[in-house]
Design a protein around this motif. Sequence first.
Motif, PDB file in Angstrom:
ATOM      1  N   LEU A 125       0.866  -1.188   0.000  1.00 49.19           N
ATOM      2  CA  LEU A 125       0.000   0.000   0.000  1.00 49.19           C
ATOM      3  C   LEU A 125       0.899   1.233   0.000  1.00 49.19           C
ATOM      4  O   LEU A 125       1.336   1.697   1.057  1.00 49.19           O
ATOM      5  CB  LEU A 125      -0.923  -0.007   1.216  1.00 49.19           C
ATOM      6  N   ALA A 126       1.198   1.725  -1.196  1.00 48.88           N
ATOM      7  CA  ALA A 126       2.168   2.806  -1.344  1.00 48.88           C
ATOM      8  C   ALA A 126       1.480   4.162  -1.411  1.00 48.88           C
ATOM      9  O   ALA A 126       0.293   4.279  -1.744  1.00 48.88           O
ATOM     10  CB  ALA A 126       2.998   2.577  -2.603  1.00 48.88           C
ATOM     11  N   TYR A 127       2.267   5.180  -1.083  1.00 48.71           N
ATOM     12  CA  TYR A 127       1.740   6.550  -1.154  1.00 48.71           C
ATOM     13  C   TYR A 127       1.490   6.966  -2.600  1.00 48.71           C
ATOM     14  O   TYR A 127       0.633   7.818  -2.855  1.00 48.71           O
ATOM     15  CB  TYR A 127       2.739   7.535  -0.523  1.00 48.71           C
ATOM     16  N   GLY A 128       2.226   6.362  -3.533  1.00 45.31           N
ATOM     17  CA  GLY A 128       2.107   6.790  -4.916  1.00 45.31           C
ATOM     18  C   GLY A 128       0.869   6.294  -5.632  1.00 45.31           C
ATOM     19  O   GLY A 128       0.462   6.876  -6.643  1.00 45.31           O
ATOM     20  N   GLU A 129       0.233   5.243  -5.140  1.00 46.28           N
ATOM     21  CA  GLU A 129      -0.948   4.730  -5.816  1.00 46.28           C
ATOM     22  C   GLU A 129      -2.207   5.440  -5.306  1.00 46.28           C
ATOM     23  O   GLU A 129      -2.213   5.996  -4.192  1.00 46.28           O
ATOM     24  CB  GLU A 129      -1.055   3.224  -5.622  1.00 46.28           C
ATOM     25  N   PRO A 130      -3.250   5.429  -6.105  1.00 43.31           N
ATOM     26  CA  PRO A 130      -4.450   6.207  -5.746  1.00 43.31           C
ATOM     27  C   PRO A 130      -5.024   5.860  -4.376  1.00 43.31           C
ATOM     28  O   PRO A 130      -5.384   6.766  -3.604  1.00 43.31           O
ATOM     29  CB  PRO A 130      -5.443   5.866  -6.864  1.00 43.31           C
ATOM     30  N   LEU A 131      -5.123   4.588  -4.046  1.00 40.87           N
ATOM     31  CA  LEU A 131      -5.711   4.202  -2.764  1.00 40.87           C
ATOM     32  C   LEU A 131      -4.860   4.684  -1.603  1.00 40.87           C
ATOM     33  O   LEU A 131      -5.376   5.250  -0.628  1.00 40.87           O
ATOM     34  CB  LEU A 131      -5.866   2.679  -2.710  1.00 40.87           C
ATOM     35  N   GLY A 132      -3.542   4.478  -1.704  1.00 43.29           N
ATOM     36  CA  GLY A 132      -2.653   4.931  -0.639  1.00 43.29           C
ATOM     37  C   GLY A 132      -2.662   6.437  -0.505  1.00 43.29           C
ATOM     38  O   GLY A 132      -2.660   6.977   0.622  1.00 43.29           O
ATOM     39  N   MET A 133      -2.690   7.134  -1.638  1.00 40.08           N
ATOM     40  CA  MET A 133      -2.706   8.592  -1.609  1.00 40.08           C
ATOM     41  C   MET A 133      -4.001   9.109  -0.981  1.00 40.08           C
ATOM     42  O   MET A 133      -3.994  10.058  -0.177  1.00 40.08           O
ATOM     43  CB  MET A 133      -2.552   9.131  -3.033  1.00 40.08           C
ATOM     44  N   ALA A 134      -5.117   8.477  -1.333  1.00 39.77           N
ATOM     45  CA  ALA A 134      -6.411   8.911  -0.779  1.00 39.77           C
ATOM     46  C   ALA A 134      -6.456   8.704   0.733  1.00 39.77           C
ATOM     47  O   ALA A 134      -6.903   9.590   1.480  1.00 39.77           O
ATOM     48  CB  ALA A 134      -7.535   8.143  -1.459  1.00 39.77           C
ATOM     49  N   LEU A 135      -5.992   7.535   1.198  1.00 37.61           N
ATOM     50  CA  LEU A 135      -6.003   7.275   2.639  1.00 37.61           C
ATOM     51  C   LEU A 135      -5.051   8.198   3.374  1.00 37.61           C
ATOM     52  O   LEU A 135      -5.362   8.662   4.495  1.00 37.61           O
ATOM     53  CB  LEU A 135      -5.623   5.813   2.892  1.00 37.61           C
ATOM     54  N   ALA A 136      -3.872   8.482   2.772  1.00 35.96           N
ATOM     55  CA  ALA A 136      -2.928   9.401   3.416  1.00 35.96           C
ATOM     56  C   ALA A 136      -3.520  10.799   3.518  1.00 35.96           C
ATOM     57  O   ALA A 136      -3.388  11.472   4.561  1.00 35.96           O
ATOM     58  CB  ALA A 136      -1.615   9.422   2.632  1.00 35.96           C
ATOM     59  N   CYS A 137      -4.181  11.245   2.463  1.00 34.73           N
ATOM     60  CA  CYS A 137      -4.821  12.573   2.492  1.00 34.73           C
ATOM     61  C   CYS A 137      -5.929  12.613   3.545  1.00 34.73           C
ATOM     62  O   CYS A 137      -6.089  13.624   4.264  1.00 34.73           O
ATOM     63  CB  CYS A 137      -5.373  12.925   1.118  1.00 34.73           C
TER      64      CYS A 137
END
Length: 717
Positions: A439-451
């Motif tokens: 679950l990376a920051y660069g992929e959409p799911l990871g980015m959405a959860l991080a945001c």
Amino acid sequence: MGDRKYTAVLTGPSGITSAQLGTLLNLYRFPQLTFGSFDQALSDHNKFPALYQMAQKDTSMATAMVSLLLHFRWNWVGLLIIEDENGLWFLSELKEEMAKNRVCVDFELALTNNIILHKTKLKAVKDQVNRSSANVFIIYGDNEFLLVLQLIIKGKICIMNSQWDLTMSRGYFLLGSSQVPLMFSHHHPDVSGFTDFVKAVNPSKYPEDAFLAQVWYVSFNCSVSESDCVTWENCAHNASLDLLPRHILDITLSVDSYNIYNAVYAVAHALHEMLLHQAEVQTMGNRKGTVPSPAQLHPFLKNIQFQNPAGDQVTWDEKMKLEAEYDIVNIWNFPHSIHLEVKVGKFSPYTHQLSLSEEMIHWTIACTEPPHSVCSISCSAGFRKAPQEGKAACCFDCTPCSENEMSNGTDMEQCVKCPDHQYANTWRNQCLLRTASFLAYGEPLGMALACMALGLSTLTTAVLGVFVKHHNTPIVKANNQAISYILLISLIFCSLCSLLFIGRPNTVTCILQQSTFGIAFTVAVSAVLAKTITVVLAFKVTSPGRRMRWLLVSGAPNFIIPICTLIQVTLCGIWFGTSPPFIDIDTHSEHGHLIILCNKGSLTAFYCVLGYLGSLALASYTVAFLARNLPDTFNEAKFLTFSMLVFCSVWLTFLPVYHSAKGKIPVAVEVFSILASSAGLLGCIFVPKCYIILIRPDRNCLYGFKDRRDRCRNKHC
């Protein structure tokens, strides 16, 4: 026999004829040398003590034939063997060699020479040959055996031994012209001067040779005088056997001729040794010479050992006798009964090496490439062989390799499982490296959860700022101001701890994920429990005659948070001390991906931590639910009840979804549950208060609430 000018008898090529003559010659102990192929029946020295076979034993013919089969990948053959001692011995050797190399037999027939006299049996053999799916037949027998099989076999590749006499069966090759004969004959060196001798020979040099005169008469149209003598003056001056076509007369030395050549030299050497021996005896005994008898030649023939002019070793000692090398001869068939023998290869028994010139082989007219002779078509890469029940090992079905298994060759017995860090491609013929996935920051799911995590933590920080700024207002002071701060700070950590689940896992983050999550939420839920108990105690204290005032005054609810947190820390310590979380690799959830994730280590410990949180949440919900209708101005029991209801709902939903999901989804589900429960606590408890503080400040005072309550009472009066 009584004529002293005969020293030995040369017989052949038929083994039967040699055996019949051998019985007679043995009565007189007359030396007999055979030039035909080696015969097992004639090798019995008790039965034929006076017989010597010039041909080498076919000890490597079975190996040579199987090598040819392997060269062309023919593993499905028919066997046609003469039913005598030679054929049965060869059949045993051949089947043993075929079994070693996984060559299978479609059918096996042992036939007698006189089968042509039995029409019923001959028809049965013909039907068997026509039904056979094999395109290659191995035939072993004598010349008469060949003549019979030429009437039966058509359109097949015939691998034969060197006993065939093609000069006698030339007419039969037209009947089976669709055959592809490949013949194994004994290799022998060229005899120096033999070709020149054949080119120079003519009836004038050998007038007593009637056969040679007949050849000249037929081949060169020579006339015959009244005295039946050939008048050679009428023949061409340059007439020579070299001028005859090769299909009529091949001037090269044949195998039988080479055996005759060695036999003559063997007798000559034996005679020489015998005469030397007699001369020595006569000299020592001073006796008159006597004419030696043929029987006296045996001791010298048995021990004969010499090197002929061609360079070959000639001996009858089995230990010193060299194994036969084989020439592979292809017979080219042409119209008008013309055929030509062409050497296309060689087999050496010493190196077990087969050399072959495939371009020299004439296949059938309709085919320019070697035909196939297999029971089943080869399994290509990506498949494995599955044996067919009740059939030979060469008969099989091709079964695709299972998931994550591959085969990169043809006719693989088993598929090979790819290593964990690799996976089989779509065609199952290669293992490819898996792509590392998490679950990376660069992929959409990871980015959405991080945001979402950053946004929620920022919002919680803003709420904390509002509460600090308005710390003197009644709504902030109500229900223990310090606990509200602790709850907000813990919610900030709850939001931020979800970031530990995003990104490439390592040992530190794997441990921090669970410890931060468990402790931060324990503080938050225990803070809610403390706030709920504070509401209950505040109401109980306001009632006269109660003895709980000291609990509220002493700040007893504030001790709930450290006590509950200490219990959770103890559980985490036991967990990390016995079976801590670690980095794990999931190779099964996503095709072609190597999912890097944190293994909980001990699921029991993980569910104990989660269960402890659930018990705190259930206790908070129960107390808040019981205190929801207490008559107080700033009673937040209803909001606490609803917040715990949201919290429990989120984590109860989390459990089945977490267990049913695979790959990176369980991590995303856990992060989402953390954020959802954090947002639920923040929204249910603090949003109504922020609304009053920021939007309705007129209600954030005791006077405002009292006036509002008085107006309501007057209105209902």
